[in-house]
Design a protein around this motif. Structure first.
Motif, short mmCIF file in Angstrom:
data_model
loop_
_atom_site.label_atom_id
_atom_site.label_comp_id
_atom_site.label_asym_id
_atom_site.label_seq_id
_atom_site.Cartn_x
_atom_site.Cartn_y
_atom_site.Cartn_z
N ASP A 1 -6.84 8.78 2.59
CA ASP A 1 -6.24 7.87 1.32
C ASP A 1 -5.90 9.08 0.22
O ASP A 1 -6.42 10.13 0.01
N ASP B 1 -1.25 0.16 -3.69
CA ASP B 1 -2.21 0.75 -2.52
C ASP B 1 -2.33 2.34 -2.79
O ASP B 1 -3.21 2.85 -3.06
N LYS C 1 2.43 -0.60 -1.09
CA LYS C 1 2.22 -2.03 -1.11
C LYS C 1 1.52 -2.33 -2.39
O LYS C 1 0.83 -1.61 -3.07
N TYR C 2 1.65 -3.47 -2.78
CA TYR C 2 1.21 -3.65 -4.31
C TYR C 2 0.91 -5.36 -4.28
O TYR C 2 1.78 -6.05 -3.57
N ILE D 1 -6.95 -3.71 3.11
CA ILE D 1 -5.69 -3.24 3.64
C ILE D 1 -4.58 -4.61 3.87
O ILE D 1 -4.81 -5.43 4.57
#
Lengths: 399, 506
Positions: A252, A223, A155-156, A269
């Motif tokens: 992570d 992300d 995701k970005y 998040i």
């Protein structure tokens, strides 16, 4: 006996006749609704034109449009119900002796319009042309693997310089809303018109001039800033992202080739169903901000007969600090926008229903308003995500 | 549930079996019971006190059966296109003492409906249009249980009677979307009748009932679910509750009254009038019991007849009429807080009017064990009008119909054969569908269009039934029954229904 039978038959026919001829009162209850508008005090000689007022019935989805706005008010007769009211028109006014033009808007949410007559006064606001970064894209849904499983980490958010001058991203913060657009509560105190309640903050590091962004260029905050395409053919390469979100709490991924964005508050998040809203802001000195802008609020958790008072705390970002905001929601679940309408009076989406399996691999992408002679895209920025964004778009990194 | 059904059923019919001692041959009783004259006037017997005079003999029957219905498409997609089910049925009617009679019936059905679309509720024709629907639908497994029992006693000029029945229905699907519906339907009647003279009786009865249906629609797929709609009629739905609000229940009640007048010997004029008020609320249980819709239904029905069933030449003429009016009310829902929605008002948006009128006759000859036959012509008018007020939408349908029924029974030694032929043609004289303010998100209109395509065309039905009865010792018998029905609609819809039953009669 035959006489009795005839009386019986006539009685039946009379009852039939009486009951079947009693017609219903076929009228829907309507309300004569008067909407009066005001303007902030610092607009001299304002003149509003082409104002369109849309009344959207929250229960049925019906939209009633009216363009009879005059003398700062509009009166309509509409069926009783709860409505979202949005207004948009053009304004001419003077400021410091200069003639100015702009777009004027108004927005009221969840207005109960019942009874023979009702009225409401709302303050209009003039859309300001942003002189700072805007959010060009949010890819919050993630992708699916070839096996149809959820794939996270790719995701970005894309930040765009929509101005004609170089901007510096140093100190620019990315905010995630505390409240959900699908869960309206009566939060006390209500700060919605003055500030945005945020659950996490990311901040681009830098002293002020370390991260210049030219007009028409962008930054990507990912992300996990790795080449996701290598392990998921339906994802893309984020190893060239400008910044990576990394939390040193185990599990992570940290690509040492990509600088990490600062994480001064909360854990950021992306909500992969699109229940939260996002904004970018200039918060100034972070220590000062964290010291002065806590937001303690209360609300009532109600479940059946149970009412449990809740007291919680987060940070609030004043509207003046916010340079752009985008509300996200889901059509079937939407209840309210969680920013002031002066920041964003609409919302955009990926997926029309909760957990929509068609949302994966799609993003919300700001539309291009125009292109300059030198080829620079000017993106739409009317502070209305419903109009400014293409929902369920193909992510720009896949185009 | 099925074990309880069998237990209760066995107890009832063991008891009935002890009393079932009628001297009339079983084949004669069977032929009479199923002959068109025996049921020519039927509404009278809604009054349990008058049901005392329905039959002059005792009869009990237990049967098992199978039904298979195949069609190239559904008449109403909300009901599904195909059905297959196993059933277990029983009924009994018999004198208990010289002045009292008892009757009862029970059935159990287990089967599957195929291609149910735009409806995830049960009892669609009762709760329409306020159902939760989606575009996927699919097969629906069901189990249905039914018990009924009545008792009537005669005291000189006065006869009183009571009657009650209970129906339970469970419907479910094992793949997404997964509805689980449970219906509980209880009805009761109490009535009296008075002898007006040596021939005629007059009766009055009160009827009441309680209805409840719970629907719980779930999606188990991790990757999401289809859009669900809380429909409000003619393609309209609560946009606000699309996808959500899928745990609901219907809470209903009914009450009514009826009056009757009839000749005890089934020769003479008879008449019945009944009125029933049925209403229910559709309540969303997963939104803290939010009442979303209310439906109020008023129905009246009447039956007037002249019959002459005492001689060899038997004939009768009858007219039946029913009028049903439904009013649908939508709640206006205000802002929500923690799933607690505020009801701010209501709007009466829906009205449905339905009229059915039938004129029919019967003529036949009953030569006891030899050939007995009856012909029963009929003609009818049916009207259905559904209107949604704002935005204005209306569906109007009218039919003129004509049909003929032929019944013949013949005995040979210990066997008796019954043949029933039936045919009806329905001419669609009016068909009108007007929809305003259509938008592309009103996907549920697909269900309206599909139903209208079929209902707006001419259609016909043919039915053949053959029953073979065989007498056993102790005045008991066995039987096999086959029934085939063909339905055709000019909208290129063809449906075949085959049923086979066998059982024991005494």
């Amino acid at each position: 006996m035959k006489n009795n039978f005839i009386i019986f038959s006539l009685l039946i026919m009379t009852i039939f006749n009486l009951l079947s001829c009693t017609d219903d009162d076929k009228n829907i209850q309507t309300t004569e609704f008067k909407l009066t508008t005001t303007l902030p005090a610092d607009y001299e000689d304002p003149s509003i034109s082409n104002m369109v007022v849309n009344f959207t019935n929250v229960n049925t989805g019906r939209v009633i449009s009216d363009n009879s706005f005059a003398n700062n008010e509009v009166t309509v007769t509409i069926p009783e119900g709860m409505y979202h009211i949005s207004m948009e028109g053009a304004i001419q006014y003077k400021r410091e002796g200069k003639n100015m033009n702009g777009q004027i808007r108004g927005y009221e949410e969840s207005v109960n319009i019942t009874g023979a007559s009702a009225s409401l006064t709302t303050e209009l606001f003039v859309s300001q042309i942003s002189s700072d970064f805007i959010i060009a894209e949010i890819f919050f849904t993630g992708t699916l693997t070839e096996e149809g499983k959820q794939y996270d980490g790719d995701k970005y958010i894309k930040i765009y310089n929509n101005t004609d001058k170089v901007l510096y991203a140093d100190g620019l913060s990315i905010l995630e809303s505390t409240f959900l657009t699908v869960d309206k509560q009566d939060y006390t105190p209500n700060i919605m018109n003055q500030a945005m309640a945020v659950s996490s903050i990311l901040t681009i590091p830098g002293s002020g001039t370390e991260h210049p962004v030219n007009p028409g260029e962008f930054m990507i905050i990912a992300d996990n800033a790795i080449n996701h395409h290598a392990q998921n053919s339906q994802s893309f390469d984020l190893s060239k992202a400008n910044f990576e979100i990394y939390y040193d709490d185990g599990g992570d991924i940290d690509n040492p080739e990509v600088p990490n964005i600062l994480t001064p508050y909360g854990k950021f998040i992306f909500h992969n169903r699109g229940f939260r809203s996002y904004a970018i802001a200039r918060l100034g000195d972070m220590e000062e901000f964290l010291k002065n802008y806590t937001y303690d609020y209360e609300w009532m958790f109600i479940f059946g007969e149970y009412e449990i008072p809740q007291a919680e705390s987060c940070y609030k970002v004043p509207n003046e600090m916010i340079v752009d905001a985008v509300n996200l929601s889901v059509k079937s679940e939407f209840q309210w926008i969680v920013t002031s309408p002066t920041l964003d009076m609409g919302w955009t989406y990926c997926g029309v229903i909760d957990k929509d399996n068609n949302r994966y691999g799609k993003s919300v992408l700001r539309k291009t308003f125009s292109t300059t002679e030198d080829g620079r895209a000017i993106l739409a920025d009317s502070n209305n995500s419903t109009l400014d964004f293409t929902p369920e778009a193909t992510p720009s990194l896949k185009q | 549930m099925i074990s309880r059904f069998i237990l209760v059923f066995s107890l009832i019919f063991q008891t009935f079996g002890v009393w079932a001692q009628d001297s009339i041959p079983v084949n004669t009783r069977t032929r009479t019971y199923f002959s068109p004259t025996e049921n020519f006037v039927s509404q009278l017997y809604d009054n349990p006190a008058i049901n005392y005079y329905a039959h002059t003999f005792s009869i009990s029957e237990i049967q098992i059966g199978w039904k298979q219905q195949n069609a190239n498409k559904a008449i109403l997609p909300q009901l599904g296109s195909e059905v297959s089910n196993f059933s277990f049925n029983a009924f009994s009617y018999m004198p208990l003492k010289a002045n009292s009679k008892v009757w009862g019936s029970a059935y159990f059905k287990k089967g599957r409906k195929e291609k149910v679309e735009w409806n995830e509720a049960s009892d669609y024709l009762m709760v329409y249009p306020y159902v939760v629907a989606d575009s996927i639908g699919g097969e629906m497994d069901f189990e249905e249980y039914y018990f009924a029992g009545g008792y009537a006693q005669e005291h000189e000029r006065l006869t009183w009677g009571i009657y009650g029945n209970y129906r339970a229905l469970i419907e479910y699907r094992k793949i997404d979307p997964r509805p689980k519906n449970i219906v509980s339907d209880l009805r009761a009647s109490i009535g009296i009748s008075v002898k007006l003279n040596r021939q005629y009786l007059a009766g009055i009865a009160l009827h009441a009932g309680k209805y409840k249906q719970t629907n719980d629609l779930k999606f188990f797929s991790e990757l999401g679910s289809a859009v669900t709609y809380n429909l409000s009629g003619l393609g309209m739905d609560y946009v606000r509750f699309r996808r959500g609000a899928t745990s609901i229940y219907y809470d209903g009640e009914r009450y009514g009254a009826s009056i009757e007048i009839l000749p005890r010997n089934k020769t003479g004029l008879s008449g019945a009038f009944g009125y029933e008020k049925f209403s229910f609320e559709k309540i969303i249980s997963d939104l803290n019991d939010l009442p979303l819709n209310e439906l109020k239904q008023n129905e009246m029905k009447a039956e007037l007849a002249y019959t002459s069933f005492q001689s060899v030449h038997q004939w009768g003429i009858r007219t039946k009429a029913s009028y049903q009016k439904r009013k649908g009310i939508e709640s206006l829902i205000g802002s929500a807080s923690t799933n607690v929605y505020e009801k701010t008002g209501e709007a009466e948006q829906l009205s449905v009017k339905r009229t059915d009128i039938t004129l029919s006759g019967v003529y036949g000859r009953d030569k006891n064990q030899r050939l007995t036959w009856y012909v029963s012509p009929r003609a009818g008018f049916n009207s259905f009008e559904m209107e949604y007020l704002d935005p204005a939408r209306v569906m109007k349908l009218e039919y003129l119909s004509g049909g003929m029924n032929f019944f013949a029974s013949a005995g040979y030694k210990k066997s008796a054969f019954q043949l029933t032929l039936d045919g009806e043609y329905r001419n669609n004289s009016t068909a009108d569908l007007q929809l305003t303010e259509i938008n592309k998100e009103q996907i549920a209109l697909a269900g309206v269009y599909a139903a209208y395509d079929n209902l707006s065309t001419n259609n016909w039905t043919t039915n053949i039934e053959l029953r073979w009865n065989y007498t056993l010792p102790k005045n008991r018998g066995i039987f096999i029954k086959l029934n085939w029905q063909h339905d055709s609609y000019k909208s290129d819809l063809h449906r075949e229904t085959l049923q086979a039953h066998c059982g024991f009669v005494f």
